[in-house]
Motif scaffolding. Structure first.
Motif, PDB file in Angstrom:
ATOM      1  N   UNK A   1       0.815  -1.214   0.000  1.00 18.45           N
ATOM      2  CA  UNK A   1       0.000   0.000   0.000  1.00 18.45           C
ATOM      3  C   UNK A   1       0.848   1.264   0.000  1.00 18.45           C
ATOM      4  N   UNK A   2       2.095   1.133   0.468  1.00 17.36           N
ATOM      5  CA  UNK A   2       3.018   2.263   0.449  1.00 17.36           C
ATOM      6  C   UNK A   2       4.140   2.035  -0.562  1.00 17.36           C
TER       7      UNK A   2
ATOM      8  N   UNK B   1       4.913   5.664  -7.195  1.00 18.11           N
ATOM      9  CA  UNK B   1       4.880   7.058  -7.642  1.00 18.11           C
ATOM     10  C   UNK B   1       6.051   7.903  -7.146  1.00 18.11           C
ATOM     11  N   UNK B   2       6.719   7.453  -6.082  1.00 20.04           N
ATOM     12  CA  UNK B   2       7.869   8.212  -5.583  1.00 20.04           C
ATOM     13  C   UNK B   2       8.969   8.310  -6.638  1.00 20.04           C
TER      14      UNK B   2
ATOM     15  N   UNK C   1      -1.536   9.668  -7.280  1.00 18.46           N
ATOM     16  CA  UNK C   1      -1.029   8.413  -6.719  1.00 18.46           C
ATOM     17  C   UNK C   1       0.104   8.681  -5.730  1.00 18.46           C
ATOM     18  N   UNK C   2       0.916   9.713  -5.992  1.00 22.40           N
ATOM     19  CA  UNK C   2       2.003  10.073  -5.074  1.00 22.40           C
ATOM     20  C   UNK C   2       1.437  10.465  -3.711  1.00 22.40           C
TER      21      UNK C   2
ATOM     22  N   UNK D   1       9.502  13.191   1.779  1.00 20.96           N
ATOM     23  CA  UNK D   1      10.478  14.113   2.346  1.00 20.96           C
ATOM     24  C   UNK D   1      11.907  13.635   2.192  1.00 20.96           C
ATOM     25  N   UNK D   2      12.120  12.353   2.400  1.00 18.33           N
ATOM     26  CA  UNK D   2      13.471  11.800   2.264  1.00 18.33           C
ATOM     27  C   UNK D   2      13.970  11.924   0.829  1.00 18.33           C
ATOM     28  N   UNK D   3      13.108  11.662  -0.134  1.00 15.83           N
ATOM     29  CA  UNK D   3      13.513  11.768  -1.540  1.00 15.83           C
ATOM     30  C   UNK D   3      13.749  13.227  -1.924  1.00 15.83           C
TER      31      UNK D   3
END
Length: 532
Positions: A133-134, A229-230, A262-263, A273-275
């Motif tokens: 889901x993530x 999506x990330x 989707x993101x 945030x990390x990306x």
């Protein structure tokens, strides 16, 4: 570039359908005689890691690992390590994929081998659970081996979902399936530990990495981005770090509202945030270019979320807030990056400005400046800053960043006023610098960006330095609190802070003043307070 042309170019690197023989250089060896273009140079530490893994596989195949039947296993290093090695870049962690075992099982086999051979090197195994889901699709084991941080997982295949469950049916994938499920072709390369070959199952990875300098997805980009999506932010980070172009079809998918939605829905804000942090800081980072790309691709709303509950109030672009104005505001955010780049490149007589200027914070705060006059009603009917929400909740940055950005936002208009008045006192300037401390230069140029007056900000910086106020925020008081309390007979409490501020203000206006002079001033100040 057509697939056929890619295939022809790839033949320069490949003698077989899926892999190329690659000479592996050991640390210190000369590579002047190598004829092949693509090559990997191993450090002694990496040699030791690979040797350990191969020995563990040998033990498994000979039935020497309790609890595991003898079986053939193929182990590969995947993704970023292979990419960085081919680009002659340093790399600090290793992703290892196994063809017929889970990552956890293989890590346990490796741990068992170490217990049998070098017990003092046995490390604990960490497990990161899958969370589809993530967009976290595989369970991953982590372990430090020979001083190198390693992640272990099995080759990945496409998940199959039933009509009644969000939990996918999983199976071990093939190298081709795994490479196709990866984010970009440059990250789809494998280094086979047993054959010592680089494997390019997509037929494009080596070409895109070493010749085309192009960021492309192995599958249709919409499929790849829906999978996780990330990857849209990762594409921005890689394109900037490696100075690669983004494929045309890739950019179309990255601009899609479907992917943007989707993101928001599928990816945790911590991962976003990390990306984003990877785009703003670290080796090869270019904060302004990253934020400008986010703006070009209309990603701003999905990265910097506005609160979904609570009425938003205030001004946006000098008008009462309406949702429709957001697009114009984000466009101004994007355009402001040109001014940030101008600040970063401007020549300042005192080189110390470069040390005090925080380009990362300057770019990020400038990007959010259009929203600084907006607030929303939060819990307990409290009015809260939209910019603070974006940083704290939208991208989950650390409290240190939240405090720093809010300090810049709260003081930028004071620096704007400072730049418009040539007659500002030492006290006014010094107190503002004491408020903003090591961020004062960043706040000064942020005001210059807001006023479209970078040169005026530069002139003000030079004036402050000539007044010898540039480091005044670091100067200790002439009288410390203990001495001041004793000399004036002050009770402990808030009143001490009032007198300390009075001392600081006097010192700023009297830079050559002595302890006796400031004490006399404070006595007079005390008399005035007592006479009221």
């Amino acid at each position: 570039m057509s697939c056929q042309k890619r295939r022809r170019m790839s033949e320069k690197y490949s003698r077989t359908e899926a892999s190329i023989p690659t000479q592996v250089l050991k640390e210190g060896e000369d590579d002047s005689s190598l004829a092949t273009t693509a090559k990997i140079r191993l450090t002694l530490q990496e040699e030791s890691l690979i040797s350990t893994i191969l020995n563990a596989i040998d033990y498994l195949q000979k039935g020497k690992i309790d609890g595991y039947a003898a079986r053939p296993v193929v182990v590969r290093i995947a993704g970023g390590w292979v990419r960085d090695k081919l680009l002659n870049r340093s790399t600090h962690d290793v992703d290892i994929v196994i063809d017929c075992l889970s990552g956890v099982d293989f890590a346990k086999i490796l741990q068992a081998y170490l217990k049998l051979t070098v017990p003092n090197e046995v490390k604990r195994i960490g497990v990161i659970a899958a969370n589809p889901n993530q967009s976290k699709h595989l369970e991953t084991a982590t372990m430090v081996v020979k001083g190198i941080e390693c992640d272990f997982c099995n080759l990945r295949a496409e998940e199959v979902y039933s009509d009644t469950s969000r939990i996918p049916t999983t199976r071990f994938g093939t190298p081709l399936e795994d490479s196709q499920r990866r984010d970009f072709t440059i990250n789809s390369l494998f280094f086979n530990l047993q054959t010592q070959l680089i494997e390019d199952w997509t037929g494009q990875g080596l070409t895109d990495l070493l010749e085309s300098k192009l960021l492309v997805t192995p599958l249709d980009p919409f499929t790849t981005f829906q999978d996780d999506p990330l990857r849209v932010l990762r594409a921005i980070r890689f394109s900037i770090r490696f100075n690669f172009n983004l494929d045309k079809n890739l950019m179309i998918a990255m601009s899609s509202k479907q992917i943007h939605d989707a993101l928001v829905v599928k990816v945790s804000r911590e991962r976003v945030g990390k990306e984003l942090e990877g785009c703003l800081s670290g080796k090869g980072a270019k904060p302004t270019k990253a934020l400008r790309l986010i703006g070009d691709l209309h990603l701003s709303r999905s990265v910097f979320l506005l609160p979904s509950i609570g009425k938003i109030e205030g001004e946006l672009l000098e008008q009462t807030y309406v949702t429709e104005n957001q697009s114009d505001a984000w466009e101004i955010s994007k355009l402001s990056m040109k001014s940030v780049e101008l600040v970063d490149s401007v020549h300042v007589a005192d080189s110390q400005v470069k040390c005090l200027l925080d380009t990362r914070l300057l770019a990020l705060t400038a990007y959010l400046l259009p929203f600084r006059k907006l607030s929303y009603v939060g819990q307990k009917l409290k009015q809260l800053s939209i910019v603070e929400f974006m940083i704290r909740e939208g991208i989950k940055f650390k409290n240190k960043d939240v405090r720093a950005i809010m300090l810049l936002i709260e003081n930028v208009d004071k620096f704007r006023a400072l730049s418009k008045n040539d007659e500002q006192s030492r006290e006014t300037i010094g107190m503002l610098l004491r408020t903003t401390k090591d961020l004062w230069v960043t706040c000064l140029f942020l005001a210059g960006i807001l006023e479209s007056a970078i040169e005026s900000a530069q002139d003000l910086y030079i004036m402050i330095a000539r007044m010898k106020l540039d480091m005044s925020w670091k100067n200790p008081p002439l009288l410390d609190g203990r001495i001041m309390i004793q000399a004036l007979g002050l009770p402990k409490g808030p009143l001490v802070g009032t007198f300390m501020e009075a001392q600081v203000r006097w010192t700023l206006n009297n830079p050559e003043g002595t302890k006796d002079e400031v004490l006399e001033h404070l006595k007079q100040y005390q008399q005035k307070l007592e006479s009221k």
